[in-house]
Design a protein around this motif. Structure first.
Motif, PDB file in Angstrom:
ATOM      1  N   GLU A 167       0.378  -1.213  -0.077  1.00  0.00           N
ATOM      2  CA  GLU A 167      -0.237  -0.338   0.112  1.00  0.00           C
ATOM      3  C   GLU A 167       0.844   1.168  -0.009  1.00  0.00           C
ATOM      4  O   GLU A 167       0.598   2.053  -0.772  1.00  0.00           O
ATOM      5  CB  GLU A 167      -0.832  -0.216   1.590  1.00  0.00           C
ATOM      6  CG  GLU A 167      -1.827  -1.077   1.653  1.00  0.00           C
ATOM      7  CD  GLU A 167      -2.887  -1.553   2.269  1.00  0.00           C
ATOM      8  OE1 GLU A 167      -3.490   0.193   2.799  1.00  0.00           O
ATOM      9  OE2 GLU A 167      -3.590  -2.339   2.854  1.00  0.00           O
ATOM     10  N   ALA A 171       1.287   4.282  -2.910  1.00  0.00           N
ATOM     11  CA  ALA A 171       0.591   5.306  -3.142  1.00  0.00           C
ATOM     12  C   ALA A 171       1.594   6.574  -3.400  1.00  0.00           C
ATOM     13  O   ALA A 171       1.756   7.048  -3.681  1.00  0.00           O
ATOM     14  CB  ALA A 171       0.560   5.280  -1.396  1.00  0.00           C
ATOM     15  N   GLN A 172       2.732   5.966  -2.698  1.00  0.00           N
ATOM     16  CA  GLN A 172       4.122   6.362  -3.184  1.00  0.00           C
ATOM     17  C   GLN A 172       4.408   6.819  -4.467  1.00  0.00           C
ATOM     18  O   GLN A 172       4.629   8.108  -5.593  1.00  0.00           O
ATOM     19  CB  GLN A 172       5.574   5.930  -2.715  1.00  0.00           C
ATOM     20  CG  GLN A 172       6.482   6.467  -2.599  1.00  0.00           C
ATOM     21  CD  GLN A 172       7.864   6.241  -2.185  1.00  0.00           C
ATOM     22  OE1 GLN A 172       8.113   5.107  -2.056  1.00  0.00           O
ATOM     23  NE2 GLN A 172       8.577   6.678  -1.226  1.00  0.00           N
ATOM     24  N   ARG A 175       1.926   9.059  -5.980  1.00  0.00           N
ATOM     25  CA  ARG A 175       2.230  10.763  -5.344  1.00  0.00           C
ATOM     26  C   ARG A 175       3.285  11.551  -6.392  1.00  0.00           C
ATOM     27  O   ARG A 175       3.560  12.734  -6.622  1.00  0.00           O
ATOM     28  CB  ARG A 175       2.465  10.782  -3.838  1.00  0.00           C
ATOM     29  CG  ARG A 175       2.936  12.024  -3.601  1.00  0.00           C
ATOM     30  CD  ARG A 175       2.922  11.814  -1.440  1.00  0.00           C
ATOM     31  NE  ARG A 175       2.902  14.070  -1.428  1.00  0.00           N
ATOM     32  CZ  ARG A 175       4.397  13.740  -1.657  1.00  0.00           C
ATOM     33  NH1 ARG A 175       5.142  14.349  -1.664  1.00  0.00           N
ATOM     34  NH2 ARG A 175       4.483  15.344  -0.830  1.00  0.00           N
ATOM     35  N   ARG A 181      -4.965  11.577  -4.557  1.00  0.00           N
ATOM     36  CA  ARG A 181      -5.784  10.297  -3.934  1.00  0.00           C
ATOM     37  C   ARG A 181      -6.644  11.346  -3.133  1.00  0.00           C
ATOM     38  O   ARG A 181      -6.734  12.090  -2.458  1.00  0.00           O
ATOM     39  CB  ARG A 181      -5.331   9.549  -2.859  1.00  0.00           C
ATOM     40  CG  ARG A 181      -5.805   8.940  -2.162  1.00  0.00           C
ATOM     41  CD  ARG A 181      -4.729   7.929  -1.133  1.00  0.00           C
ATOM     42  NE  ARG A 181      -5.368   7.022  -0.691  1.00  0.00           N
ATOM     43  CZ  ARG A 181      -4.976   5.553   0.166  1.00  0.00           C
ATOM     44  NH1 ARG A 181      -3.286   5.668   0.492  1.00  0.00           N
ATOM     45  NH2 ARG A 181      -5.611   4.778  -0.216  1.00  0.00           N
ATOM     46  N   TRP A 247      -7.167   8.540  -7.974  1.00  0.00           N
ATOM     47  CA  TRP A 247      -6.675   7.988  -7.436  1.00  0.00           C
ATOM     48  C   TRP A 247      -7.744   7.099  -6.506  1.00  0.00           C
ATOM     49  O   TRP A 247      -7.451   8.240  -5.255  1.00  0.00           O
ATOM     50  CB  TRP A 247      -6.116   7.046  -7.589  1.00  0.00           C
ATOM     51  CG  TRP A 247      -4.758   7.101  -6.614  1.00  0.00           C
ATOM     52  CD1 TRP A 247      -3.934   8.572  -6.419  1.00  0.00           C
ATOM     53  CD2 TRP A 247      -3.877   6.561  -5.714  1.00  0.00           C
ATOM     54  NE1 TRP A 247      -2.981   8.141  -5.099  1.00  0.00           N
ATOM     55  CE2 TRP A 247      -3.148   7.176  -4.797  1.00  0.00           C
ATOM     56  CE3 TRP A 247      -4.020   4.958  -5.449  1.00  0.00           C
ATOM     57  CZ2 TRP A 247      -2.785   6.327  -3.569  1.00  0.00           C
ATOM     58  CZ3 TRP A 247      -4.326   4.496  -4.310  1.00  0.00           C
ATOM     59  CH2 TRP A 247      -2.996   5.615  -2.854  1.00  0.00           C
ATOM     60  N   THR A 248      -7.931   6.051  -5.795  1.00  0.00           N
ATOM     61  CA  THR A 248      -8.483   5.983  -4.894  1.00  0.00           C
ATOM     62  C   THR A 248      -8.141   4.781  -4.648  1.00  0.00           C
ATOM     63  O   THR A 248      -7.916   3.485  -5.112  1.00  0.00           O
ATOM     64  CB  THR A 248      -9.614   6.097  -4.499  1.00  0.00           C
ATOM     65  OG1 THR A 248     -10.529   6.225  -3.426  1.00  0.00           O
ATOM     66  CG2 THR A 248     -10.834   5.109  -5.130  1.00  0.00           C
ATOM     67  N   PHE A 249      -7.875   3.882  -3.265  1.00  0.00           N
ATOM     68  CA  PHE A 249      -8.042   2.826  -2.495  1.00  0.00           C
ATOM     69  C   PHE A 249      -8.748   3.026  -1.925  1.00  0.00           C
ATOM     70  O   PHE A 249      -9.045   3.075  -0.684  1.00  0.00           O
ATOM     71  CB  PHE A 249      -6.893   2.597  -2.087  1.00  0.00           C
ATOM     72  CG  PHE A 249      -5.746   1.274  -1.645  1.00  0.00           C
ATOM     73  CD1 PHE A 249      -5.975  -0.026  -2.259  1.00  0.00           C
ATOM     74  CD2 PHE A 249      -5.636   0.796  -0.664  1.00  0.00           C
ATOM     75  CE1 PHE A 249      -5.527  -1.174  -1.735  1.00  0.00           C
ATOM     76  CE2 PHE A 249      -5.512  -1.032   0.450  1.00  0.00           C
ATOM     77  CZ  PHE A 249      -5.336  -1.643  -1.209  1.00  0.00           C
ATOM     78  N   LEU A 270      -8.339  -1.111  -5.993  1.00  0.00           N
ATOM     79  CA  LEU A 270      -7.136   0.550  -6.225  1.00  0.00           C
ATOM     80  C   LEU A 270      -7.216   0.961  -7.969  1.00  0.00           C
ATOM     81  O   LEU A 270      -7.520  -0.233  -8.378  1.00  0.00           O
ATOM     82  CB  LEU A 270      -6.054   0.193  -6.202  1.00  0.00           C
ATOM     83  CG  LEU A 270      -4.655   1.347  -6.544  1.00  0.00           C
ATOM     84  CD1 LEU A 270      -3.294   1.475  -5.834  1.00  0.00           C
ATOM     85  CD2 LEU A 270      -4.392   2.058  -7.949  1.00  0.00           C
TER      86      LEU A 270
END
Length: 532
Positions: A167, A171-172, A175, A181, A247-249, A270
């Protein structure tokens, strides 16, 4: 002095009261992973350390006791030597803190050092007679019934760390590429996929005080039926109108009764939405994202720990959980090779039909244009076309895909790619098969409205009023219903865009070699079971 200059002056002034952290959380005492990594002292002497964790096993003898301690930071346990007084009352499952001398172990031991206890503190005692996780064979099915306790097992602790690191790396990745996000709702008014496999919420509200014991007929909290989300895509498209890359998770829910190693009712997705006119650009992003994830995971000790777990003989039958992990390094290496092969749905269909006609393969489900690809078909394509690599299957028939997908732009001479197909793809992983699905979205209002009846053929050709009378709760209709807000995204300015959804848990199954998705999901919910 102007407002701007005063602000600048305050910024340039030295900070007279520097920020100090308020948290008292520290890295001491060390966890077991850091303790096991402690180098021997230069003079060969002893080092005093203190660790805490759960008692994995304890073997008591007259003169001393051998205790194996774990804390989730590594699959390897720390061995401690206790005198009989320290060992009194200790049992498997207890949480203890041990302070003592970190000494070199005798030759031939599994670990180079062991802890000679000087002080043992029981922080949380365990009922040894009723503790369900004992040093004996535990089936995967039994452990799924106690998910709150199986998290303590070394394998599940390892899977939790891999999940956490994955995760973070994802995310990195986003970004670093200026993706925003965002958060999407779990309660929705529509079924994004249109498959009807949704969980409906009981939206009956508490009875109002002025109605006594009976609620008025039709009284509901949300006034209309609502569902648990099957995808965040539609809401991501709303964000995308203002932010070019989002994006989303988040958790996703499907009311499927499929009891297979690849299905659960609650899983994590994701999802990405971005402004683009190129399906290839989306597939390139998917490929690059997964390769970046694998590259990051290779910087850790996860591979070595997974193989250690597969070879170990603890209180679970690892063969039931894990595939043969010897090829796992090769699997990760193949993920990093590229580019990954691509094949259209029509080409896939020809390969399947030719294989069936020639007798090379026997399929339970006959491959056809309108039936879609079954698991056996996907597995065949992943093995033959991918040869160890993931495979992109593109341009599926529109009739089997959701209404929001853009028709394919190109036109082949045989008509297999064009208006009859959608500009979409599925990514097939060997063994796991479908793990990612994506497409370009229909961004034009009239074309989107025209494609909506395809989602519900029984409503095709009917007027809006007739559709309302028919009980069109999915609202895939012209000018109304619960997806009218989605049409607003086209009515009031839109741009060409597309995106994808990654089944995070399926990807973890492939990366870790875990056979069943119910064992990689910490709290598995599936048909007939929702424990804890």
């Amino acid at each position: 002095m102007s407002w701007r200059s005063s602000c600048l002056q305050r910024r340039l002034q030295p900070n007279k009261s520097p920020w100090r952290p308020l948290s008292t959380v520290s890295l001491q005492p060390p966890n077991i992973a850091s303790a096991l990594a402690l180098p021997p002292s230069d003079d060969g002497g002893n080092v005093t350390i203190q660790v805490s964790g759960t008692v994995r096993t304890i073997r008591k003898q007259k003169q001393r006791a051998f205790l194996q301690l774990g804390d989730g930071s590594t699959v390897h346990h720390l061995q401690a030597l206790l005198n009989p007084d320290h060992a009194q009352g200790l049992s498997t499952g207890a949480f203890v803190a041990i302070k003592g001398l970190w000494r070199p172990a005798p030759p031939g031991k599994e670990q180079s050092h062991e802890l000679h206890a000087q002080q043992v503190t029981v922080i949380g005692a365990a009922d040894s007679e009723n503790y369900p996780i004992q040093k004996k064979f535990q089936t995967a099915e039994f452990l799924r019934s106690i998910p709150h306790l199986r998290l303590r097992l070394p394998l599940h602790a390892l899977l939790a760390r891999i999940r956490s690191e994955s995760e973070f790396l994802l995310a990195q990745y986003f970004r670093d590429r200026s993706f925003l996000r965002v958060q999407s709702p779990v309660i929705t008014s529509s079924d994004c996929e249109g498959a009807g496999q949704v969980f409906s919420l009981d939206t009956r509200a508490p009875v109002p005080e002025d109605h006594g014991d009976a609620a008025p007929e039709g009284y509901r909290f949300f006034r209309k039926p609502k569902y648990l989300t099957v995808s965040s895509q539609l809401h991501l498209e709303a964000y995308m109108q203002e932010h070019p890359k989002v994006w989303t998770f988040s958790p996703t829910f499907r009311a499927e009764k499929s009891d297979t190693p690849r299905h659960v009712s609650e899983f994590w997705m994701l999802e990405v939405e971005m402004r683009t006119q190129s399906l290839q650009e989306i597939m390139n992003l998917v490929e690059d994202m997964i390769k970046s994830l694998v590259q990051g995971l290779q910087q850790s000790s996860f591979m070595e720990e997974l193989i250690t777990m597969r070879r170990s003989r603890g209180n679970l039958q690892t063969e039931e959980y894990l595939e043969d992990l010897e090829p796992l390094p090769t699997r990760w290496a193949m993920l990093k090779e590229g580019p990954w092969p691509q094949i259209t749905y029509a080409e896939t269909l020809r390969l399947l039909q030719d294989s069936a006609v020639s007798g090379k393969s026997k399929f339970f489900h006959e491959p056809s244009w309108e039936s879609g690809l079954q698991f056996e078909h996907e597995k065949y394509i992943a093995a033959t076309v991918g040869a160890g690599k993931p495979v992109f299957v593109t341009h599926y028939p529109r009739i089997i895909k959701p209404f929001y997908m853009l028709p394919s732009a190109t036109q082949d001479t045989d008509g297999t790619v064009g208006p009859r197909t959608s500009a979409c793809f599925d990514l097939l992983l060997p063994e796991v098969c479908e793990a990612v699905g994506g497409s370009l979205r229909e961004h034009r209002l009239e074309e989107l409205e025209a494609s909506m009846p395809l989602q519900e053929p029984s409503l095709k050709g009917k007027s809006p009023s007739e559709r309302t009378e028919a009980g069109d709760s999915s609202a895939v209709t012209k000018g109304g219903g619960s997806l009218d807000w989605y049409l607003d995204l086209r009515r009031f300015g839109s741009v060409p865009h597309g995106g994808f959804g990654l089944g995070f848990d399926r990807l973890l199954c492939y990366l870790t070699g875990v056979r069943n998705i119910k064992d990689v999901v910490p709290w598995p919910r599936f048909h007939g079971r929702c424990d804890c």
